[in-house]
Design a protein around this motif. Structure first.
Motif, PDB file in Angstrom:
ATOM      1  N   ARG A  89     -69.939  15.758 -49.859  1.00  0.00           N
ATOM      2  CA  ARG A  89     -68.969  15.463 -48.809  1.00  0.00           C
ATOM      3  C   ARG A  89     -67.601  16.069 -49.112  1.00  0.00           C
ATOM      4  NH1 ARG A  89     -68.365  11.563 -44.726  1.00  0.00           N
ATOM      5  NH2 ARG A  89     -66.459  12.113 -43.610  1.00  0.00           N
ATOM      6  N   GLN A  90     -67.220  16.122 -50.383  1.00  0.00           N
ATOM      7  CA  GLN A  90     -65.868  16.549 -50.759  1.00  0.00           C
ATOM      8  C   GLN A  90     -65.858  17.934 -51.406  1.00  0.00           C
ATOM      9  OE1 GLN A  90     -63.515  14.882 -49.701  1.00  0.00           O
ATOM     10  NE2 GLN A  90     -64.037  12.710 -49.622  1.00  0.00           N
ATOM     11  N   TRP A 120     -62.574  19.701 -51.550  1.00  0.00           N
ATOM     12  CA  TRP A 120     -61.629  19.209 -52.571  1.00  0.00           C
ATOM     13  C   TRP A 120     -61.867  19.939 -53.883  1.00  0.00           C
ATOM     14  CZ3 TRP A 120     -62.136  17.132 -57.390  1.00  0.00           C
ATOM     15  CH2 TRP A 120     -61.011  16.519 -57.937  1.00  0.00           C
ATOM     16  N   ARG A 130     -61.278  14.666 -47.816  1.00  0.00           N
ATOM     17  CA  ARG A 130     -61.670  14.165 -46.505  1.00  0.00           C
ATOM     18  C   ARG A 130     -61.827  12.650 -46.533  1.00  0.00           C
ATOM     19  NH1 ARG A 130     -66.963  17.277 -44.838  1.00  0.00           N
ATOM     20  NH2 ARG A 130     -66.582  16.087 -42.902  1.00  0.00           N
ATOM     21  N   GLU A 142     -56.825  12.265 -38.128  1.00  0.00           N
ATOM     22  CA  GLU A 142     -57.062  13.645 -37.719  1.00  0.00           C
ATOM     23  C   GLU A 142     -55.743  14.399 -37.687  1.00  0.00           C
ATOM     24  OE1 GLU A 142     -59.059  13.919 -34.013  1.00  0.00           O
ATOM     25  OE2 GLU A 142     -61.010  13.289 -34.806  1.00  0.00           O
ATOM     26  N   GLU A 157     -59.156  18.078 -37.420  1.00  0.00           N
ATOM     27  CA  GLU A 157     -59.886  17.932 -38.674  1.00  0.00           C
ATOM     28  C   GLU A 157     -59.531  16.614 -39.333  1.00  0.00           C
ATOM     29  OE1 GLU A 157     -58.590  21.299 -40.836  1.00  0.00           O
ATOM     30  OE2 GLU A 157     -59.942  22.710 -39.830  1.00  0.00           O
ATOM     31  N   ASP A 158     -60.509  16.053 -40.034  1.00  0.00           N
ATOM     32  CA  ASP A 158     -60.282  14.798 -40.748  1.00  0.00           C
ATOM     33  C   ASP A 158     -59.448  15.043 -42.000  1.00  0.00           C
ATOM     34  OD1 ASP A 158     -61.750  13.361 -38.920  1.00  0.00           O
ATOM     35  OD2 ASP A 158     -63.641  13.604 -40.015  1.00  0.00           O
ATOM     36  N   VAL A 159     -58.460  14.198 -42.209  1.00  0.00           N
ATOM     37  CA  VAL A 159     -57.599  14.284 -43.395  1.00  0.00           C
ATOM     38  C   VAL A 159     -57.484  12.879 -43.971  1.00  0.00           C
ATOM     39  CG1 VAL A 159     -55.350  14.938 -44.323  1.00  0.00           C
ATOM     40  CG2 VAL A 159     -56.292  16.158 -42.353  1.00  0.00           C
ATOM     41  N   SER A 160     -57.755  12.723 -45.256  1.00  0.00           N
ATOM     42  CA  SER A 160     -57.691  11.395 -45.878  1.00  0.00           C
ATOM     43  C   SER A 160     -56.254  11.020 -46.171  1.00  0.00           C
ATOM     44  CB  SER A 160     -58.505  11.373 -47.169  1.00  0.00           C
ATOM     45  OG  SER A 160     -57.819  12.043 -48.205  1.00  0.00           O
TER      46      SER A 160
END
Length: 507
Positions: free
Chosen positions: A380-381, A384, A393, A438, A443-446
């Motif tokens: 998933r990452q 990173w 994410r 988002e 885009e998804d941003v943590s």
């Protein structure tokens, strides 16, 4: 009004509930342990469970052997012959070795030397290990005993105050509290004046300077006074005099970075204040750590993620070499299965073997779960790992739990206090799990990635004109992340970044 009537009836109801058996509880506990804690847990299990043993290098024989075949083999040392006399002799040997434990003596701990020597190697190692040094209180009491104090009452009061000094070296109670808590002790009915005199003598007699201070300000002042006395040049003495002036007179303004106000009131220029600030970095708020340093546990990664350059894939492995390979003792397994053995011996061996197997299953389950969770995190990452913290994410634990088909509490235990060794260094596994939002590109941003962006914005600012929280929010918006000013304040405080007024560097 009609009368009330009570009735009883029977009914059938179906339902489901989760019962935590001892086996499940142990598996959850083992899963939650980081590597060092797991090693300590296994060491304790080896001491308490005689059916658990370490697999020595090169000793990979199968666990069980067929007892019926073993009894017909003349080459087996313990095979029963002549009516089973050898078997009874084997039981007598084991009873002599472990008889106390069979009889219920829980304090008995068998040795595990593996040879004929009577010396326990673990006990020998403990005897050869250096003991803990004297505590801070013991060292301070020893210093106080050598001080030039002739008044018995003053000496006793000082010794009593030392008992209230924290590991950092600070006095964690006021003199009034110490006096009240000492009244019941014979000969300790001291007046406030005696306690004040004793505290002043402690602050000037004990080493290092700063010990027994009642506040951070006083702690720093005591150290600055000591360093001023040790100054050998006029320039050094002037700098420490300025530092002492800041601590004594302008402490609040100094903390708030109100340097223009200090310059106007004291007559010092910015250069002198900067020089004083520079030497004050030598001061500490925990002088007690100079005598008894805090224990720093080493960080041992529980998982290792490496890049396979040829396959362009990240691989996950567990550093199992730090954990001893364990197995169930053959001798105790065979004893538990032997119908002709003594009942008490069989019962003891059976309980020990079952406990050992349950532990080994929990260890294997920990390995499997931790590896699965880590592989899912890496998948998933991946951005990173390739591009850095800004590309983290959002990944809630519930989402990963659904993906793996396990309970969210299992994911939480699997990543609790665990560290990952990655191409980007050591990182907590839990740091990969966070919510997010988002950006302007959809885009998804943590949230952790947003914090990393915020820190980059602050690090790049002009310190003579630092950015306000609103300006930081505008900078983040320009990068595609829109958050409120109060959110900037919250994240800035979580990152221990001071406000703009404190970050400002005065010319």
């Amino acid at each position: 009004m009609s009368g009330m009537r009570f009735e009883t009836s029977q009914g059938l109801r179906q339902g489901q509930h989760l019962a935590l058996t001892p086996k499940l509880i142990q598996a959850a506990e083992i899963l939650e342990l980081p590597l060092l804690a797991l090693r300590e847990r296994l060491d304790r299990e080896l001491e308490t469970n005689v059916a658990l043993e370490i697999v020595e290098p090169g000793d990979d024989r199968p666990l069980k052997r067929d007892l019926s075949n073993a009894r017909t083999s003349d080459s087996r040392e313990d095979a029963p012959q002549g009516g089973g006399s050898t078997e009874f002799e084997r039981l007598r040997r084991m009873e002599r070795t472990y008889g106390d434990q069979w009889s219920g003596d829980r304090d008995y701990r068998p040795t595990r030397s593996g040879g004929d020597s009577d010396e326990d190697p673990k006990l020998a190692a403990m005897n050869n290990t250096a003991g803990n040094g004297a505590s801070l209180t013991e060292q301070l009491l020893e210093q106080w005993s050598f001080s030039d104090i002739h008044d018995p009452e003053l000496r006793a009061a000082g010794a009593r105050i030392i008992e209230y000094i924290s590991p950092e070296g600070m006095l964690n109670a006021d003199l009034e509290t110490i006096a009240q808590q000492s009244i019941s002790i014979p000969g300790c009915d001291w007046s406030p004046a005696i306690l004040e005199r004793a505290l002043l003598r402690l602050q000037h007699e004990l080493s290092p300077p700063g010990i027994a201070a009642s506040s951070v300000r006083e702690c720093l002042r005591l150290q600055a006074e000591a360093l001023l006395e040790e100054s050998h040049t006029e320039a050094t003495a002037l700098v420490w005099s300025d530092a002492l002036l800041l601590l004594e007179t302008y402490y609040d303004d100094f903390l708030a970075n109100r340097l223009p106000k200090i310059c106007e009131a004291s007559g010092m220029d910015y250069a002198r204040i900067d020089a004083a600030k520079s030497v004050m970095r030598r001061l500490t708020t925990a002088p007690g750590f100079a005598l008894v340093p805090p224990s720093n546990e080493p960080i041992i990664p529980d998982v290792v993620v490496e890049l396979d350059i040829d396959a362009n894939e990240y691989t996950v492995r567990l550093p199992d070499e730090l954990i001893p390979r364990l197995r169930v003792s053959r001798e105790y397994q065979e004893l538990a299965d032997d119908k002709t053995a003594d009942k008490a011996a069989r019962t003891f061996a059976g309980d020990s073997v079952r406990a050992a197997k349950t532990l080994l299953e929990a260890i294997e389950q920990r390995k499997t779960t931790l590896a699965r969770v880590t592989r899912a995190v890496v998948a998933r990452q991946r951005e990173w790992f390739e591009h850095g913290p800004n590309f983290l994410r959002p990944m809630p634990m519930t989402e990963l739990a659904e993906q793996l088909g396990i309970h969210v509490s299992t994911v939480s235990r699997a990543v609790a206090e665990k560290w990952m060794a990655s191409p980007r260094g050591l990182v907590r596994l839990r740091d990969f799990f966070a919510g997010g939002t988002e950006n302007s590109d959809g885009e998804d941003v943590s949230w952790n990635a947003i914090k990393a962006m915020l820190k980059q914005v602050v690090d790049a600012e002009d310190r003579k004109h630092p950015l306000s929280d609103r300006e930081i929010a505008e900078q983040l918006k320009a990068r595609g992340v829109e958050i409120a000013r109060r959110t900037v304040v919250k994240y800035r405080e979580q990152l221990s970044i001071p406000a703009a007024t404190v970050r400002k560097v005065h010319a």
